[in-house]
Design an enzyme around this catalytic site. Structure first.
Site, PDB file in Angstrom:
ATOM      1  CD  GLU A 177       7.890   2.780 -53.365  1.00  0.00           C
ATOM      2  OE1 GLU A 177       9.057   2.896 -52.944  1.00  0.00           O
ATOM      3  OE2 GLU A 177       7.501   1.805 -54.024  1.00  0.00           O
ATOM      4  N   GLY A 227      15.418  -4.712 -48.094  1.00  0.00           N
ATOM      5  CA  GLY A 227      14.059  -4.863 -48.608  1.00  0.00           C
ATOM      6  C   GLY A 227      13.764  -6.313 -48.897  1.00  0.00           C
ATOM      7  N   GLY A 228      12.890  -6.547 -49.867  1.00  0.00           N
ATOM      8  CA  GLY A 228      12.431  -7.895 -50.150  1.00  0.00           C
ATOM      9  C   GLY A 228      13.423  -8.714 -50.980  1.00  0.00           C
ATOM     10  CB  THR A 231      13.620  -5.676 -54.422  1.00  0.00           C
ATOM     11  OG1 THR A 231      12.197  -5.646 -54.382  1.00  0.00           O
ATOM     12  CG2 THR A 231      14.138  -4.368 -54.985  1.00  0.00           C
ATOM     13  N   GLY A 232      15.992  -7.772 -54.097  1.00  0.00           N
ATOM     14  CA  GLY A 232      17.415  -8.060 -53.923  1.00  0.00           C
ATOM     15  C   GLY A 232      17.967  -8.845 -55.101  1.00  0.00           C
ATOM     16  CD  GLU A 249      18.347  -6.958 -43.087  1.00  0.00           C
ATOM     17  OE1 GLU A 249      17.522  -7.735 -43.618  1.00  0.00           O
ATOM     18  OE2 GLU A 249      18.130  -6.278 -42.074  1.00  0.00           O
ATOM     19  CB  CYS A 283      14.291  -7.917 -41.434  1.00  0.00           C
ATOM     20  SG  CYS A 283      15.370  -6.924 -40.423  1.00  0.00           S
ATOM     21  CD  GLU A 384      10.439 -11.533 -44.537  1.00  0.00           C
ATOM     22  OE1 GLU A 384      11.143 -11.256 -43.584  1.00  0.00           O
ATOM     23  OE2 GLU A 384      10.712 -11.158 -45.697  1.00  0.00           O
TER      24      GLU A 384
HETATM   25  O1  TXE Z   1       9.885  -4.300 -50.553  1.00  0.00           O
HETATM   26  P1  TXE Z   1      10.739  -3.814 -51.776  1.00  0.00           P
HETATM   27  P2  TXE Z   1       8.310  -4.289 -50.397  1.00  0.00           P
HETATM   28  C1  TXE Z   1      10.235  -7.896 -47.300  1.00  0.00           C
HETATM   29  C2  TXE Z   1       8.913  -8.337 -46.705  1.00  0.00           C
HETATM   30  C3  TXE Z   1       7.918  -7.657 -47.572  1.00  0.00           C
HETATM   31  C4  TXE Z   1       8.593  -7.781 -48.910  1.00  0.00           C
HETATM   32  C5  TXE Z   1       8.145  -6.824 -49.956  1.00  0.00           C
HETATM   33  O2  TXE Z   1       8.776  -9.727 -46.822  1.00  0.00           O
HETATM   34  O3  TXE Z   1       6.671  -8.258 -47.557  1.00  0.00           O
HETATM   35  O4  TXE Z   1       9.951  -7.555 -48.622  1.00  0.00           O
HETATM   36  O5  TXE Z   1       8.146  -5.509 -49.419  1.00  0.00           O
HETATM   37  C6  TXE Z   1      12.869  -0.263 -53.592  1.00  0.00           C
HETATM   38  N1  TXE Z   1      15.195  -1.142 -58.059  1.00  0.00           N
HETATM   39  N2  TXE Z   1      10.814  -6.748 -46.633  1.00  0.00           N
HETATM   40  O6  TXE Z   1       7.599  -4.627 -51.654  1.00  0.00           O
HETATM   41  O7  TXE Z   1       9.942  -3.697 -53.011  1.00  0.00           O
HETATM   42  C7  TXE Z   1      11.564   0.239 -53.018  1.00  0.00           C
HETATM   43  O8  TXE Z   1      11.147   1.414 -53.673  1.00  0.00           O
HETATM   44  C8  TXE Z   1      15.599  -0.428 -57.007  1.00  0.00           C
HETATM   45  C9  TXE Z   1      11.900  -7.035 -45.766  1.00  0.00           C
HETATM   46  O9  TXE Z   1       7.970  -3.005 -49.786  1.00  0.00           O
HETATM   47  O10 TXE Z   1      11.954  -4.662 -51.795  1.00  0.00           O
HETATM   48  C10 TXE Z   1      11.961   0.430 -51.570  1.00  0.00           C
HETATM   49  O11 TXE Z   1      12.693   1.640 -51.428  1.00  0.00           O
HETATM   50  N3  TXE Z   1      14.873  -0.280 -55.889  1.00  0.00           N
HETATM   51  C11 TXE Z   1      12.628  -5.817 -45.401  1.00  0.00           C
HETATM   52  C12 TXE Z   1      12.888  -0.757 -51.314  1.00  0.00           C
HETATM   53  O12 TXE Z   1      13.330  -1.165 -52.602  1.00  0.00           O
HETATM   54  C13 TXE Z   1      13.702  -0.919 -55.824  1.00  0.00           C
HETATM   55  C14 TXE Z   1      11.855  -4.592 -45.175  1.00  0.00           C
HETATM   56  C15 TXE Z   1      12.217  -1.935 -50.622  1.00  0.00           C
HETATM   57  O13 TXE Z   1      11.091  -2.317 -51.358  1.00  0.00           O
HETATM   58  C16 TXE Z   1      13.215  -1.712 -56.895  1.00  0.00           C
HETATM   59  C17 TXE Z   1      10.814  -4.421 -46.144  1.00  0.00           C
HETATM   60  C18 TXE Z   1      14.037  -1.817 -58.052  1.00  0.00           C
HETATM   61  N4  TXE Z   1      13.686  -2.553 -59.110  1.00  0.00           N
HETATM   62  C19 TXE Z   1      10.303  -5.503 -46.809  1.00  0.00           C
HETATM   63  N5  TXE Z   1      12.016  -2.212 -56.542  1.00  0.00           N
HETATM   64  C20 TXE Z   1      13.723  -6.022 -44.421  1.00  0.00           C
HETATM   65  N6  TXE Z   1      14.751  -6.748 -44.840  1.00  0.00           N
HETATM   66  O14 TXE Z   1      13.700  -5.509 -43.318  1.00  0.00           O
HETATM   67  C21 TXE Z   1      11.742  -1.760 -55.301  1.00  0.00           C
HETATM   68  N7  TXE Z   1      12.753  -0.958 -54.867  1.00  0.00           N
END
Ligand code: TXE
Length: 494
Positions: A177, A227-228, A231-232, A249, A283, A384
Site C-alpha cells: 500500500e 515481506g515480513g 506476515t509470512g 521470501e 532483504c 532484522e
Molecule cells: O511488511 P509486510 P512490512 C521485513 C522487514 C520489515 C518487516 C515489516 O523486516 O521491517 O518485514 O515490513 C502485505 N495478508 N520486510 O510491515 O507487512 C502488505 O500489504 C496478506 C522484508 O512492510 O509483510 C504488503 O503488500 N497480505 C521484505 C506485503 O504484505 C498482507 C521486504 C508486505 O508487508 C497481510 C519488506 C496479510 N495479513 C519487509 N499483511 C523482504 N523480504 O524483502 C500485510 N500484507
C-alpha cells in the site's frame, strides 16, 4: 474518481469510491492518490482470475505464445522505463538513478522468463517397458495471489508475475500500500501487450483488509509473498485449510565474514555497500559483520569513517548516495532497535539517530549506524532491523566464523572474504544460506535461483525453479498394447 484497480480486463475505482494518498518518504508530500479496494473488489478479482483460468483462455496458449507475450511486456517496460522509475522513486524516496537500475532489472527478469519458456520442460521417462509411453508434462498451477513489499516494489512483483504468465497462470497482484504506482504501470503494459481478459488483476490497499481474501479464498491455488516474517506466518496459517502452494521470501539477517587474509580494502568497501545500500532496506543486506579479531580495529575504524560520510538525500538530490526509510513507523522501529542494541551492551560507534539536517526534517532519514561488541545472543544480531544498522562480531578461527554466521533463524544470503580459495570453498559450503558471495557481496542475476534457508522462506524465485513454482507436474502413462492386469483371479466359470 481514481480508477486504478484492474479487474477482469477493465480499470475500475473502488466499489465504495474509496481512495488513499501515497506519501513521499522524503518530505511527506502526496505523490499519488490511488483506489483502495474493498473486500468485494478483491472477491471480484479472484472471480475474474478463477473464471479466466478455468475457461482455458490462457492455458490453451503454448509456452511459445506466452513467452512472446512476456517478451512484449519487457519491450513496453523498456519504452516506459524512465516514467516508471520516476513513479517508483516518488513512492520509495529512493534516488531516480537507483530506481532506473531497478526497472532495468525488472526488464531483465521478464526477458529471462520469456527465454526460459522456450526451453523444453516436458520429458519422456524410460520405465523399462517397451509398450509403455511415460511422459512428464508441465501445466499451469492455477490462480495465484502475488503479494509484494515496498523496498523493491516492481522488481519483487516482476519475480512473480513474469513466471506466472509464462506458466499460464491467472493471478491477482497486490503491491504494498506504500508503493503502488509501479504495479499500476506494469498492469498497463500487461494490458497493452494483449493479455487475455481476467488473467492479470490488480488490487490495492492494506494487507490486513485487501490481503485477507487473497490468502484465504479457497479458489486461490497459490500465494507467492515477499515481506515480513510475521506476515509470512499468517499466510502459512491461512494456506492450511485448502493446502495452497506457498512461495515465501521473508528477509534475513545476513552474515558478512572478513578473514584476515582477505583483500581488506575491497572487503571494507563492499561491507559499507552491503550494509547501507538503500539505507539497509534490502532483504539480503549484509548488516551482520563478522570480522577476524586481528583486523577488527582497522576494518571497523574505516567502516565507521565511511559510514559517517554517507550523504543522505531525496529522489532529486544528485549528490545523495542513499535515501530515507519508507515510513514514520519504520523509522521508529529502527530507532527502538538501535536503543535496544545499546541497552543490551552493544557499543554505538556512529549514527544511532535520525538525521538532524534541516532538509531532512520532513523525511524519514536515519543515519548509517555501526554497533560494535555484539554477540550472537543479542536481539540486534538475531533480528532484522531492515534499516542502516551494522552489527559487528569477532572470531578467532574458521570454525568460529562458520558457527557465528549460522547462528541465526534466517538463511537468505551471506558473504565471505579470503584470498585462500580452499578456505573460501569450505566456508561457502558450510554456510546455511540460500546465496553465498565469495569476495563479493550483493550481485544477483535472473538466471540464478534466489531464496532462503530456514525462516527466510520457502521455495525459490528466479532461475529455472522460479518458473517451476507456477507449474504443476503431471505424469501420463500410456499403454500402447493393453492387456489384462492379471492381479486378481477373474473367478473362472464357477
Ligand atoms: O511488511 P509486510 P512490512 C521485513 C522487514 C520489515 C518487516 C515489516 O523486516 O521491517 O518485514 O515490513 C502485505 N495478508 N520486510 O510491515 O507487512 C502488505 O500489504 C496478506 C522484508 O512492510 O509483510 C504488503 O503488500 N497480505 C521484505 C506485503 O504484505 C498482507 C521486504 C508486505 O508487508 C497481510 C519488506 C496479510 N495479513 C519487509 N499483511 C523482504 N523480504 O524483502 C500485510 N500484507
Amino acid at each position: 474518481m481514481v480508477a486504478t484497480l484492474y479487474i477482469d480486463g477493465a480499470w475500475k475505482s473502488a466499489s465504495d469510491g474509496g481512495a488513499h494518498d501515497v506519501h513521499s518518504p522524503h518530505n511527506q508530500s502526496v505523490v499519488a492518490t490511488v483506489s483502495q479496494a474493498t473486500q468485494d473488489d478483491v472477491l471480484d478479482a479472484i472471480t475474474a482470475a478463477r473464471t479466466s483460468f478455468d475457461s482455458g483462455i490462457f492455458t490453451s496458449w503454448s509456452f511459445e505464445q506466452r513467452s512472446a507475450l512476456v517478451g512484449k511486456i519487457a519491450d513496453l517496460l523498456e519504452r516506459d522505463l524512465k516514467a516508471i522509475a520516476k513513479k517508483e522513486s516518488d513512492d520509495t524516496g529512493k534516488r531516480i538513478i537507483e530506481a532506473e537500475y531497478d526497472i532495468a532489472d525488472v526488464i531483465a527478469t521478464f526477458r529471462h522468463f520469456a527465454a526460459l519458456g522456450l526451453k523444453q520442460h516436458d520429458r519422456l521417462v524410460d520405465v523399462g517397458i517397451s509398450r509403455v509411453n511415460s511422459r512428464i508434462v508441465h501445466e499451469p498451477l492455477g490462480v495465484c495471489s502475488l503479494i509484494g513489499p515496498w523496498n523493491y516494489p516492481l522488481l519483487q512483483i516482476a519475480w512473480k508475475v513474469a513466471p506466472a504468465l509464462v506458466a499460464g497462470c491467472s493471478f491477482i497482484v497486490k503491491p504494498s500500500e506504500l508503493t503502488p504506482q509501479s504495479a499500476i504501470a506494469l498492469m498497463h503494459a500487461i494490458e497493452e501487450a494483449g493479455t487475455p481478459k481476467g488473467v492479470a488483476n490488480l488490487v490495492l490497499g492494506p494487507g490486513s483488509v485487501v490481503g485477507h481474501h487473497l490468502i484465504n479464498d479457497p479458489r486461490v491455488d497459490m500465494v507467492s509473498f515477499t515481506g515480513g516474517l510475521n506476515t509470512g506466518q499468517t499466510i502459512m496459517k491461512a494456506a492450511v485449510s485448502t493446502v495452497k502452494r506457498l512461495a515465501l521470501e521473508l528477509g534475513g539477517k545476513n552474515p558478512h565474514i572478513i578473514f584476515a587474509d582477505a583483500d581488506i580494502d575491497a572487503a571494507i568497501d563492499n561491507a559499507v555497500t552491503a550494509a547501507f545500500l538503500h539505507s539497509g532496506q534490502v532483504c539480503s543486506a549484509g548488516t551482520r559483520l563478522i570480522v577476524e579479531r586481528s583486523i577488527h580495529d582497522r576494518v571497523v575504524k574505516e567502516i565507521v569513517r565511511r559510514a559517517g560520510q554517507i550523504r543522505l538525500g531525496g529522489p532529486d538530490d544528485l549528490t545523495a548516495e542513499t535515501g530515507p526509510l519508507i515510513s514514520k513507523s519504520h523509522l521508529e522501529g529502527v530507532t527502538k532497535y538501535v536503543e535496544k542494541g545499546v541497552a543490551e551492551g552493544a557499543t554505538l560507534l556512529v549514527g544511532g539517530k535520525r538525521s538532524e539536517k534541516s532538509e531532512h526534517a520532513n523525511g524519514w532519514y536515519y543515519l548509517p549506524t555501526v554497533l560494535d561488541n555484539c554477540n550472537t545472543k543479542m536481539f540486534c544480531v538475531q533480528d532484522e532491523s531492515f534499516g542502516p544498522v551494522m552489527t559487528v562480531e569477532v572470531f578467532d578461527t574458521e570454525a568460529q566464523a562458520i558457527a557465528i554466521a549460522n547462528d541465526t533463524p534466517f538463511g537468505l544470503s551471506g558473504g565471505l572474504w579470503s584470498k585462500d580459495a580452499d578456505k573460501a570453498a569450505r566456508v561457502a559450503s558450510a554456510l546455511r544460506h540460500g546465496t553465498i558471495w565469495v569476495n563479493d557481496f550483493g550481485p544477483y542475476k535472473p538466471a540464478a535461483e534466489w531464496g532462503g534457508y530456514k525462516q527466510s522462506g520457502i521455495g525459490r524465485e528466479l532461475g529455472e525453479h522460479g518458473l517451476g513454482e507456477y507449474l504443476e507436474i503431471k505424469h501420463i502413462w500410456t499403454n500402447n498394447a493393453p492387456s489384462k492386469s492379471g492381479w486378481f483371479s477373474d473367478g473362472g466359470e464357477g
